[in-house]
Design an enzyme around this catalytic site. Structure first.
Site, PDB file in Angstrom:
ATOM      1  N   LEU A  63      -3.770  75.019  11.481  1.00 36.18           N
ATOM      2  CA  LEU A  63      -2.514  74.565  10.878  1.00 36.18           C
ATOM      3  C   LEU A  63      -2.858  73.765   9.637  1.00 36.18           C
ATOM      4  O   LEU A  63      -3.727  72.892   9.684  1.00 36.18           O
ATOM      5  CB  LEU A  63      -1.733  73.656  11.841  1.00 36.18           C
ATOM      6  CG  LEU A  63      -1.025  74.325  13.011  1.00 36.18           C
ATOM      7  CD1 LEU A  63      -0.640  73.281  14.054  1.00 36.18           C
ATOM      8  CD2 LEU A  63       0.191  75.074  12.532  1.00 36.18           C
ATOM      9  N   SER A  64      -2.185  74.055   8.532  1.00 35.39           N
ATOM     10  CA  SER A  64      -2.355  73.243   7.328  1.00 35.39           C
ATOM     11  C   SER A  64      -1.620  71.928   7.505  1.00 35.39           C
ATOM     12  O   SER A  64      -0.808  71.768   8.423  1.00 35.39           O
ATOM     13  CB  SER A  64      -1.797  73.981   6.105  1.00 35.39           C
ATOM     14  OG  SER A  64      -2.578  75.112   5.819  1.00 35.39           O
ATOM     15  N   ALA A  65      -1.880  70.989   6.626  1.00 32.23           N
ATOM     16  CA  ALA A  65      -1.191  69.703   6.666  1.00 32.23           C
ATOM     17  C   ALA A  65       0.302  69.914   6.417  1.00 32.23           C
ATOM     18  O   ALA A  65       0.685  70.754   5.595  1.00 32.23           O
ATOM     19  CB  ALA A  65      -1.776  68.767   5.611  1.00 32.23           C
TER      20      ALA A  65
END
Length: 169
Positions: A63-65
Site C-alpha cells: 500500500l502506498s502512503a
C-alpha cells in the site's frame, strides 16, 4: 514516501489529518476515503500501522502512503462516468476508492502482475461489497473485459528493491 501528516488512531483520524494538511481537498475524495477503512487492506497483525501516513509492504502486498493516494485522486479530477486504469493495482484499495467516485456508469480497470496480490485484492473487494454501506450494487464485472478507452490512468511504481539496475554496455 509519506509521513506528511501525523498518525491517527483510526481511519477517520487519518482522513481528518489529510484534510487538515490539504491533501484531501474535495468532498468526493473525502467520502471515498471515509467509505473504505485502510486497515481492512492490511494483513492481520500489521494493522497497527494502517493509520499512519506511510507506505507498507509485506511480500508482494503493498500500500502506498495515504497522502500519495489522495494526491493522485485529487490530481486526476475524478468524476462519475469516467474510466480509470490502474497499472500495478495491488490490493485494490485505491481502485475501490476510485470506483466509488466513478459510480455505476464509470469503468474501473486494475492490472496487477502478481497472482497472489490479485487473489488478495479479490478477497478485499468481496469483503467490501459484503459489509460496506457505501456499495450500492453497482454493475460489477471481475472478468477480463474487452478493450476500452480509459480517461484517467495511474501507474503504480515498484519499490526500489524490485527495480533492476541498468547493466553497463
Amino acid at each position: 514516501m509519506g509521513g506528511a501528516v501525523s498518525a491517527g488512531e483510526d481511519n477517520d483520524d487519518l482522513i481528518d489529518n489529510l484534510k487538515e494538511a490539504q491533501y484531501i481537498r474535495t468532498e468526493s475524495v473525502e467520502q471515498a476515503f471515509r467509505a473504505i477503512d485502510r486497515g481492512d487492506y492490511y494483513l492481520e497483525g500489521y494493522r497497527d500501522n494502517a493509520y499512519k501516513d506511510l507506505a507498507w509492504k509485506h511480500g508482494n502486498i503493498h500500500l502506498s502512503a495515504p497522502c500519495i493516494y489522495s494526491e493522485v485522486m485529487e490530481a486526476l479530477k475524478l468524476q462519475p462516468g469516467l474510466s480509470f486504469l490502474n497499472l500495478g493495482s495491488g490490493t485494490g484499495y485505491l481502485s475501490t476508492m476510485v470506483g466509488l467516485i466513478l459510480g455505476p456508469f464509470g469503468i474501473n480497470h486494475g492490472i496487477e502482475l502478481h497472482s497472489d496480490v490479485v487473489e488478495y485484492a479479490k478477497e478485499k473487494l468481496e469483503s467490501f461489497i459484503k459489509y460496506s454501506d457505501s456499495f450500492d450494487n453497482h454493475l460489477l464485472d471481475l472478468e477480463y473485459p474487452a478493450r476500452r478507452e480509459s480517461h484517467r490512468a495511474r501507474l503504480g511504481c515498484p519499490s526500489s528493491s524490485t527495480l533492476s539496475k541498468p547493466k553497463p554496455v
